[in-house]
Design an enzyme around this catalytic site. Structure first.
Site, PDB file in Angstrom:
ATOM      1  N   HIS A 169       0.846  -1.203   0.000  1.00 24.04           N
ATOM      2  CA  HIS A 169       0.000   0.000   0.000  1.00 24.04           C
ATOM      3  C   HIS A 169       0.879   1.249   0.000  1.00 24.04           C
ATOM      4  CE1 HIS A 169      -2.555  -3.244   1.537  1.00 24.04           C
ATOM      5  NE2 HIS A 169      -3.603  -2.542   1.163  1.00 24.04           N
ATOM      6  N   HIS A 177     -14.865  -3.144  -0.422  1.00 25.98           N
ATOM      7  CA  HIS A 177     -14.656  -1.953   0.402  1.00 25.98           C
ATOM      8  C   HIS A 177     -14.214  -0.787  -0.464  1.00 25.98           C
ATOM      9  CE1 HIS A 177     -10.567  -3.710   0.445  1.00 25.98           C
ATOM     10  NE2 HIS A 177     -10.049  -2.708   1.127  1.00 25.98           N
ATOM     11  N   GLU A 222      -8.734  -5.288  -5.003  1.00 23.80           N
ATOM     12  CA  GLU A 222      -7.736  -6.187  -4.382  1.00 23.80           C
ATOM     13  C   GLU A 222      -8.069  -7.661  -4.628  1.00 23.80           C
ATOM     14  OE1 GLU A 222      -6.164  -3.420  -0.639  1.00 23.80           O
ATOM     15  OE2 GLU A 222      -7.640  -4.963  -0.230  1.00 23.80           O
TER      16      GLU A 222
HETATM   17  C1  DHB Z   1      -8.823  -0.787   5.244  1.00 26.82           C
HETATM   18  C2  DHB Z   1      -8.819  -1.850   4.362  1.00 26.82           C
HETATM   19  C3  DHB Z   1      -7.728  -2.090   3.525  1.00 26.82           C
HETATM   20  O1  DHB Z   1      -7.678  -3.082   2.602  1.00 26.82           O
HETATM   21  C4  DHB Z   1      -6.616  -1.282   3.618  1.00 26.82           C
HETATM   22  O2  DHB Z   1      -5.549  -1.599   2.861  1.00 26.82           O
HETATM   23  C5  DHB Z   1      -6.597  -0.201   4.491  1.00 26.82           C
HETATM   24  C6  DHB Z   1      -7.709   0.049   5.306  1.00 26.82           C
HETATM   25  C7  DHB Z   1      -9.985  -0.528   6.146  1.00 26.82           C
HETATM   26  O3  DHB Z   1     -11.026  -1.207   6.041  1.00 26.82           O
HETATM   27  O4  DHB Z   1      -9.898   0.341   7.006  1.00 26.82           O
HETATM   28 FE    FE Z   2      -5.746  -3.049   1.343  1.00 27.49          FE
END
Ligand code: DHB
Ligand code: FE
Length: 289
Positions: free
Chosen positions: A59, A197, A244
Site C-alpha cells: 500500500h 470496500h 484487491e
Molecule cells: C482498510 C482496508 C484495507 O484493505 C486497507 O488496505 C486499508 C484500510 C480498512 O477497512 O480500514
Molecule cells: Fe488493502
C-alpha cells in the site's frame, strides 16, 4: 518435487492487526471476526506448510509512485515489518526462501510473465495481517512465523492494474514453477486483500454482501469464468479497493483442478463477516484433492 497442497484466501484489514497488537480481540466488536479464524489456526497447525507463497499488495509502503511494479517477487532472505505511520507492527520479521523464490522467478519469467525481482523490502499490513490471522499472536522478539514466506506483491493501487485473467494465468504459471522445484516440500499459496470496500470518495463505506458471496461461490466452482470478469466490474460492484480481489485469482489459478485432471478443491473452511473497519472480510481454505 514440490507441490501445492492448499490455498488460503483472506482479507487484510490493518485494524485487525491493530486489534491483535493491542489485545482487543475479545471485545464485542472484534470477537465474532476472530472466531471465524479459530478453525484456520488449528488447520495451520495440522497442515503446516514448508513454505507460504503469499500474494498480497503493497500500500505505497515499499513501493511509491517512484516505481510501480505490476508483479514483484521477493527473493530476499528476510523482510522487516514496515512502519506504516505508527511504527512497525510488533510481529516477528518474515523469513524468505531465496532458493525457491529464485527458481519461481526463473520459471515464471521463462513462461513469458514479466516479474520484478526484489531483494530488499519491508512488508506492510497486506502481508503481516493475513499471517497474524492465520497463525495467531507471535512474540516479536523470541517468536517466529511457522515457516518461510515468499512475498508476491501485485499492483492494485495505481492504475493500470492487471486483469483478473492475467492474475489467473500467472497463478497457473506459478503452479508449474513450484511443481518443477526439485525438493519434496509442501507449499501453500495465499491470495489476500478484499473483499468489497471503498475507502474514499462519494461511495466510501460501500460493502456489497451479495456480490462478495457470489464471488466466493464462483472462485470455488468456476474460477475460469470468474477470471473473465473485467476489472471495472470489481470497482463498480465491490468498491475502489474491492479490486484487491483480483489477487485471489492468482492463488486459485495455482490449484490442481485448473489444468486438470483433478477434481474441484475441497472447501475446508468458508467464513464471511461484515464489517471489519471499512471492509467486508472473506476467508476460504481450499485443499487440493
Ligand atoms: C482498510 C482496508 C484495507 O484493505 C486497507 O488496505 C486499508 C484500510 C480498512 O477497512 O480500514
Ligand atoms: Fe488493502
Amino acid at each position: 518435487m514440490a507441490r501445492i497442497t492448499a490455498s488460503v484466501f483472506t482479507s487484510h484489514v490493518p485494524a485487525i492487526g491493530a486489534a491483535m497488537d493491542m489485545g482487543k480481540t475479545q471485545e464485542a466488536y472484534w470477537a465474532p471476526l476472530f472466531k471465524g479464524y479459530d478453525f484456520s489456526r488449528q488447520w495451520m497447525k495440522d497442515n503446516k506448510p514448508d513454505v507460504i507463497f503469499l500474494v498480497y499488495n503493497d500500500h505505497a509502503t515499499a513501493f511509491s509512485l517512484d516505481c510501480i511494479p505490476t508483479f514483484a517477487i521477493g527473493t530476499g532472505a528476510e523482510y522487516q515489518p514496515a512502519d506504516e505511520g505508527w511504527g512497525p507492527r510488533p510481529v516477528p520479521k518474515v523469513q524468505g526462501h531465496p532458493e525457491l523464490a529464485s527458481h519461481i522467478a526463473q520459471s515464471v519469467i521463462q513462461q513469458d510473465f514479466d516479474l520484478t525481482i526484489v531483494n530488499k523490502m519491508d512488508v506492510d499490513h497486506g502481508l503481516t495481517v493475513p499471517l497474524s490471522l492465520m497463525c495467531g499472536e507471535q512474540d516479536p522478539k523470541s517468536g517466529s512465523w511457522p515457516c518461510p514466506v515468499i512475498p508476491f506483491a501485485v499492483n492494485v493501487v495505481q492504475y493500470p492494474v492487471p486483469s483478473g485473467q492475467r492474475c489467473f494465468n500467472i497463478g497457473r504459471a506459478i503452479r508449474k514453477a513450484i511443481e518443477s522445484y526439485d525438493e519434496d516440500i509442501n507449499v501453500h499459496i495465499w491470495g489476500t486483500g478484499g473483499m468489497s470496500h471503498q475507502l474514499q470518495g462519494a461511495r466510501a463505506g460501500l460493502i456489497n454482501q451479495d456480490w462478495d458471496n457470489k464471488f466466493l461461490d464462483l472462485l470455488i466452482e468456476n474460477p475460469n469464468g470468474l477470471a473473465k470478469m473485467p476489472h471495472i466490474d470489481y470497482v463498480r460492484e465491490a468498491g475502489s479497493e474491492g479490486i484487491e480481489l483480483v489477487m485471489w485469482l492468482i492463488a486459485r489459478g495455482a490449484m490442481s483442478d485448473v489444468d486438470g485432471p483433478a477434481p474441484l478443491p475441497k472447501v475446508a473452511h468458508r467464513f464471511y463477516h461484515v464489517p471489519a473497519s471499512n471492509t467486508a472480510v472473506g476467508h476460504l481454505i481450499l485443499e487440493n484433492q
